[in-house]
Write a protein that holds these residues in place. Structure first.
Motif, PDB file in Angstrom:
ATOM      1  N   GLY A 187      20.024 -18.390 -36.223  1.00 28.08           N
ATOM      2  CA  GLY A 187      20.845 -19.591 -36.118  1.00 28.08           C
ATOM      3  C   GLY A 187      20.788 -20.504 -37.323  1.00 28.08           C
ATOM      4  N   SER A 188      21.525 -21.601 -37.219  1.00 30.53           N
ATOM      5  CA  SER A 188      21.728 -22.490 -38.367  1.00 30.53           C
ATOM      6  C   SER A 188      21.056 -23.842 -38.220  1.00 30.53           C
ATOM      7  N   ALA A 189      20.234 -24.040 -37.185  1.00 29.84           N
ATOM      8  CA  ALA A 189      19.758 -25.402 -36.922  1.00 29.84           C
ATOM      9  C   ALA A 189      18.271 -25.449 -36.599  1.00 29.84           C
ATOM     10  N   ARG A 190      17.478 -25.829 -37.605  1.00 31.61           N
ATOM     11  CA  ARG A 190      16.056 -26.121 -37.433  1.00 31.61           C
ATOM     12  C   ARG A 190      15.771 -27.442 -38.135  1.00 31.61           C
ATOM     13  N   PHE A 240      30.100 -26.848 -35.410  1.00 30.90           N
ATOM     14  CA  PHE A 240      30.115 -28.209 -35.964  1.00 30.90           C
ATOM     15  C   PHE A 240      30.706 -29.223 -34.981  1.00 30.90           C
ATOM     16  N   ARG A 241      30.713 -28.891 -33.696  1.00 30.57           N
ATOM     17  CA  ARG A 241      31.343 -29.772 -32.712  1.00 30.57           C
ATOM     18  C   ARG A 241      30.366 -30.739 -32.062  1.00 30.57           C
ATOM     19  N   GLY A 242      29.074 -30.502 -32.183  1.00 27.40           N
ATOM     20  CA  GLY A 242      28.167 -31.347 -31.432  1.00 27.40           C
ATOM     21  C   GLY A 242      26.728 -31.243 -31.867  1.00 27.40           C
ATOM     22  N   GLN A 243      25.870 -31.696 -30.972  1.00 23.55           N
ATOM     23  CA  GLN A 243      24.434 -31.755 -31.224  1.00 23.55           C
ATOM     24  C   GLN A 243      23.700 -30.732 -30.355  1.00 23.55           C
ATOM     25  N   GLY A 275      16.602 -33.291 -30.942  1.00 22.39           N
ATOM     26  CA  GLY A 275      18.004 -32.979 -31.136  1.00 22.39           C
ATOM     27  C   GLY A 275      18.368 -32.979 -32.605  1.00 22.39           C
ATOM     28  N   LEU A 276      19.430 -32.281 -32.918  1.00 19.45           N
ATOM     29  CA  LEU A 276      19.866 -32.174 -34.306  1.00 19.45           C
ATOM     30  C   LEU A 276      21.299 -31.677 -34.336  1.00 19.45           C
ATOM     31  N   PRO A 277      22.022 -31.953 -35.420  1.00 17.54           N
ATOM     32  CA  PRO A 277      23.376 -31.415 -35.525  1.00 17.54           C
ATOM     33  C   PRO A 277      23.351 -29.896 -35.389  1.00 17.54           C
ATOM     34  N   GLY A 278      24.226 -29.370 -34.534  1.00 17.82           N
ATOM     35  CA  GLY A 278      24.200 -27.943 -34.247  1.00 17.82           C
ATOM     36  C   GLY A 278      24.715 -27.058 -35.363  1.00 17.82           C
ATOM     37  N   GLY A 279      25.446 -27.639 -36.296  1.00 15.81           N
ATOM     38  CA  GLY A 279      25.924 -26.867 -37.431  1.00 15.81           C
ATOM     39  C   GLY A 279      26.797 -25.692 -37.020  1.00 15.81           C
TER      40      GLY A 279
END
Length: 381
Positions: free
Chosen positions: A46-49, A266-269, A257-261
């Motif tokens: 995934g893209s979000a850490r 790119f629609r949410g967290q 929480g973090l931007p989901g990328g």
């Protein structure tokens, strides 16, 4: 039969980093991956850490500063933006923002300590309940692209990637080690680095390690964590200005929480309860199923504390956390086997540095921090 100087088991963030560092130093390296690098069944997809400097002690904050040098080098070599700057906010009754601020001050890291009202004016999408630490140099790591970049760098220096090579056993053989895959393939290696993440518990029993070494191994807990993507309440994607990551810790609840990328279009967290998933014997037992009670609790949390999000997830996923009792990493060596487990849900940000430390330890070029050695871990569990 194929042979190599170093066999690295696992092509997630830590294994890919170790392979990159060893190969860059001129060593012969084989990188063995049970599936493909950064696949969805592991801990590095995934893209979000979250990338952050805020820790309650200088030890880890200092390591993040060291790791950032490696991230910058990897970004330069790959030509990719691997960390998207967003800043981070930390708050909650047991998060101790004041203590975090003191650590950042001691390390010379830019930060602010804000009252709840000050923070709410700046970020109305979050309902803060205590003082808030803000540090602007935090961000979001693209884990998948980072793994790909490190695997590419390892290959540039001659390392060989073996996909779909699930290690079933490792045995001592002729002064080195014989690795056997689940489908019967074999590889000889003078040294082995085990960076198997959630598969480490099931591999430990088959490793030819001294009993005294194994008895010092802390209890390893594998959890199937659950994360949910919530859309922004205003309906926009916020790709250009995604907002800060957050860690919120109360006595009865820990959330992040973090931007989901890319993971969330790119629609949410991406929001999750920290260590809210079920405990597994090993990664092999994961089923990818979301617990409805956990989903309900996270939705209720979003409704109360994250007014900037619509409290209905449009996507959800599971991932693996591999925890030690102290949340410290394991990095130690016996004979020619190095155990590398930067785990407990916060290892991603250290990946380039962990690769350097593992390469040092495995090659004899330098020691690992005492805190990550089994002797130290045995005193704290």
């Amino acid at each position: 039969m194929e042979s190599t100087e170093y066999a690295v088991v696992g092509a997630g963030l830590s294994g890919a980093a170790a392979a990159w560092q060893l190969a860059a130093r001129g060593h012969d390296v084989a990188l063995l991956e049970r599936s493909t690098p950064a696949n969805d069944a592991g801990s590095s997809h995934g893209s979000a850490r979250i990338f952050r400097y805020a820790y309650p002690e200088e030890f880890y904050t200092g390591l993040v500063q060291e790791a950032k040098t490696g991230w910058d080098e990897l970004a330069r070599l790959s030509g990719k933006q691997l960390i998207t700057p967003t800043g981070a906010v930390d708050y909650g009754s047991i998060r101790q923002p004041e203590r975090l601020a003191a650590v950042l001050a001691a390390r010379g890291i830019d930060h602010e300590l804000l009252t709840p009202d000050e923070a709410r004016r700046r970020w109305p999408q979050i309902a803060f309940d205590t003082q808030v630490l803000w540090h602007p140099d935090a961000g979001v790591i693209d884990a998948h692209e980072s793994v790909a970049a490190m695997v590419d760098q390892a290959g540039t220096h001659g390392a060989e990637l073996h996909n779909n090579w699930a290690v079933a056993s490792i045995t001592a053989s002729n002064g080195g080690y014989l690795l056997t895959s689940g489908d019967g393939r074999t590889l000889r290696a003078a040294n082995v680095i085990v960076a198997a993440g959630g598969w480490l518990p099931q591999l430990l029993g088959s490793l030819p390690l001294p009993p005294s070494f194994l008895t010092g191994m802390p209890r390893i807990e594998v959890r199937q964590e659950q994360a949910y993507h919530f859309p922004y309440a205003d309906g926009t994607d916020h790709k250009a200005a995604p907002g800060p990551t957050f860690i919120h810790k109360r006595e009865d609840w820990q959330a992040y929480g973090l931007p989901g990328g890319r993971d969330a279009g790119f629609r949410g967290q991406k929001v999750a309860q920290y260590n809210g998933g079920k405990v597994l014997p090993s990664a092999a037992e994961q089923d990818g199923k979301i617990n409805p009670d956990n989903r309900r609790r996270v939705i209720e949390y979003v409704a109360e504390y994250l007014p900037g999000l619509a409290p209905e997830p449009y996507a959800e996923t599971t991932c693996l956390f591999t925890n030690t009792p102290t949340e410290d990493f394991i990095l130690d060596r016996a004979d020619g086997i190095t155990i590398l487990s930067p785990c407990s849900g916060h290892g991603a940000k250290f990946a380039p540095l962990i690769g350097q430390l593992a390469a040092d330890l495995a090659s004899g070029a330098g020691p690992a921090p005492d805190r990550f050695r089994l002797a130290a871990l045995a005193q704290t569990h």
